[in-house]
Design an enzyme around this catalytic site. Structure first.
Site, short mmCIF file in Angstrom:
data_model
loop_
_atom_site.label_atom_id
_atom_site.label_comp_id
_atom_site.label_asym_id
_atom_site.label_seq_id
_atom_site.Cartn_x
_atom_site.Cartn_y
_atom_site.Cartn_z
N ARG A 2 -23.32 86.14 80.21
CA ARG A 2 -23.92 85.20 81.18
C ARG A 2 -23.51 83.75 80.91
O ARG A 2 -23.11 83.03 81.82
CB ARG A 2 -25.44 85.26 81.10
CG ARG A 2 -26.08 86.54 81.55
CD ARG A 2 -27.59 86.33 81.45
NE ARG A 2 -28.34 87.54 81.70
CZ ARG A 2 -28.61 88.46 80.78
NH1 ARG A 2 -28.18 88.32 79.56
NH2 ARG A 2 -29.30 89.53 81.08
N THR A 46 -21.97 76.68 70.60
CA THR A 46 -23.39 76.64 70.96
C THR A 46 -24.00 78.03 70.77
O THR A 46 -25.09 78.29 71.29
CB THR A 46 -23.59 76.21 72.43
OG1 THR A 46 -22.78 77.05 73.25
CG2 THR A 46 -23.26 74.75 72.66
N ARG A 92 -23.82 80.82 67.59
CA ARG A 92 -24.48 80.98 66.29
C ARG A 92 -23.55 80.43 65.20
O ARG A 92 -22.33 80.68 65.22
CB ARG A 92 -24.77 82.45 66.00
CG ARG A 92 -26.01 82.99 66.70
CD ARG A 92 -27.29 82.35 66.17
NE ARG A 92 -28.48 82.86 66.81
CZ ARG A 92 -29.08 82.29 67.88
NH1 ARG A 92 -28.58 81.19 68.42
NH2 ARG A 92 -30.18 82.80 68.37
N GLU A 99 -27.91 76.85 58.79
CA GLU A 99 -28.82 75.98 59.49
C GLU A 99 -30.19 75.89 58.80
O GLU A 99 -30.70 76.94 58.39
CB GLU A 99 -28.99 76.55 60.91
CG GLU A 99 -29.35 75.55 61.93
CD GLU A 99 -29.19 76.12 63.35
OE1 GLU A 99 -28.11 76.69 63.64
OE2 GLU A 99 -30.13 75.99 64.11
N HIS A 124 -29.21 72.08 67.33
CA HIS A 124 -29.56 73.35 68.02
C HIS A 124 -30.47 73.08 69.24
O HIS A 124 -31.60 73.59 69.30
CB HIS A 124 -30.23 74.30 67.03
CG HIS A 124 -30.08 75.75 67.42
ND1 HIS A 124 -29.99 76.77 66.52
CD2 HIS A 124 -29.99 76.34 68.65
CE1 HIS A 124 -29.87 77.93 67.15
NE2 HIS A 124 -29.86 77.68 68.46
C1 GLV Z 1 -31.03 79.85 70.88
O1 GLV Z 1 -30.16 79.71 70.08
C2 GLV Z 1 -31.38 81.10 71.44
O2 GLV Z 1 -30.94 82.15 70.93
O3 GLV Z 1 -32.14 81.10 72.42
#
Ligand code: GLV
Length: 329
Positions: A156, A236, A238, A267, A285
């Site tokens: 998505r 964005t 992991r 993290e 994040h």
């Molecule tokens: C954020 O990293 C999520 O997995 O929603």
């Protein structure tokens, strides 16, 4: 019987209101992460856990809560939850895909544009009082329009990133372990490429793959070495998908033009040297962090929990590969 649940972080009011009439709530009503020891203590005796990606749901935690029936995480990713261990114990795990797709794609673009056009560097330069006169060669960046974008992971969010890339007139490549059918591929405007081919040809590589078992360091020393010289990496997804130390070296040497990161391998700690690099744009994040989206995520997570504990039906988004059946009553 009213189910007992633990909520591990302050929720948007709307989500809390959904749960309040139906559950006996133990609420860790704070903005900071619940300490592990407290989590282990407070999860005891609960049937539901509403948590964030900061809470590791592992066999140790599960052993403290033998009556647990549902874990609902306010995140699309669920790599912090031991799915196998939950499934073995008949615990349904729900998560929040869908509602954060567009917001996360927006943010991947925010990072991409910031890196390419040196927005953060420019901001620091100006605030430091270093802007004395308009200059022809001052803070030169890299064009985005007309360049090649490589999207790794074409679910998505990857596809939402591709939609935006069309507006920039980019040549769009994607790699995913599942290739789209011809119609979907045509509609996406992206062409399939093998992973190495995508790395070699892309000016910008953006990661949108889930962190699956064995998926760590998808981008390591070898992959960085075949990326186009001067290209950019955006993450964005992991942190552990990228070997962060190797990335620091590639940024220090100038092999890579820049990186835009929202997630980190360990993290919230950063690899040594990363925070010193001017060609790295670093965010804490926050890719899904809009008021609208975080409210929707929390509400969806609350609904997932209620589906299992109160309505005894299958939630909209179950993460267990073979969901424990039937939904416990
Ligand atoms: C954020 O990293 C999520 O997995 O929603």
């Amino acid at each position: 019987m009213t189910p007992k649940i633990l909520i591990t972080r302050r929720l948007p009011e709307k989500a809390f209101e959904l749960l309040k009439p139906h559950c006996e709530i133990d609420y860790y009503d704070r903005e900071t992460a619940i300490p592990r020891r407290e989590l282990l203590k407070r999860v005891a005796g609960k049937e539901g856990l509403l948590c964030l990606l900061t809470e590791k749901v592992d066999p140790e935690l599960l052993s403290r809560a033998p009556g647990l029936k549902a874990v609902s995480t306010v995140s699309v990713g669920f790599d912090h939850v031991d799915l196998g261990a939950c499934s073995e114990r008949g615990i349904v795990v729900t998560h929040t895909p869908g509602v954060l797709t567009e917001t996360t794609a927006d943010f991947a673009w925010a990072l991409l544009l910031s890196c390419a056009r040196r927005v953060v560097e420019g901001d620091r330069f100006l605030r430091a009082g270093r802007y004395k006169a308009w200059g022809l060669t001052m803070l030169l960046g890299s064009d985005v329009h007309g360049k090649t974008l490589g999207i790794v992971g074409f679910g998505r969010i990857g596809r939402a990133v591709a939609r935006r890339a069309k507006g920039f007139g980019m040549n769009i490549l994607y790699y995913d372990h599942r290739r789209l059918d011809a119609v979907a591929e045509r509609e996406s405007g992206a062409s399939f490429a093998s992973f190495p081919d995508l790395l070699r040809r892309s000016d910008f590589v953006t990661l949108h793959a889930a962190l699956e078992a064995g998926g760590a360091h998808l981008i390591g020393e070898k992959e960085l070495s075949i990326m186009k010289p001067g290209s950019f990496l955006i993450n964005t997804a992991r942190g552990p998908l990228v070997d962060e130390k190797a990335l620091v070296r590639a940024l220090q040497s100038g092999r890579l033009g820049g990186a835009g990161l929202d997630v980190y391998e360990k993290e919230p700690r950063l690899a040594p040297g990363l925070s010193k690099l001017p060609n790295a744009v670093l965010a804490p994040h926050i890719a899904s962090a809009s008021v609208e989206t975080r409210t929707k995520m929390a509400a969806l997570a609350a609904e997932g929990l209620l589906d299992v504990l109160v309505y005894h039906r299958r939630p909209a988004h179950v993460a267990n590969p073979q969901p424990p059946a039937p939904i416990p009553s």
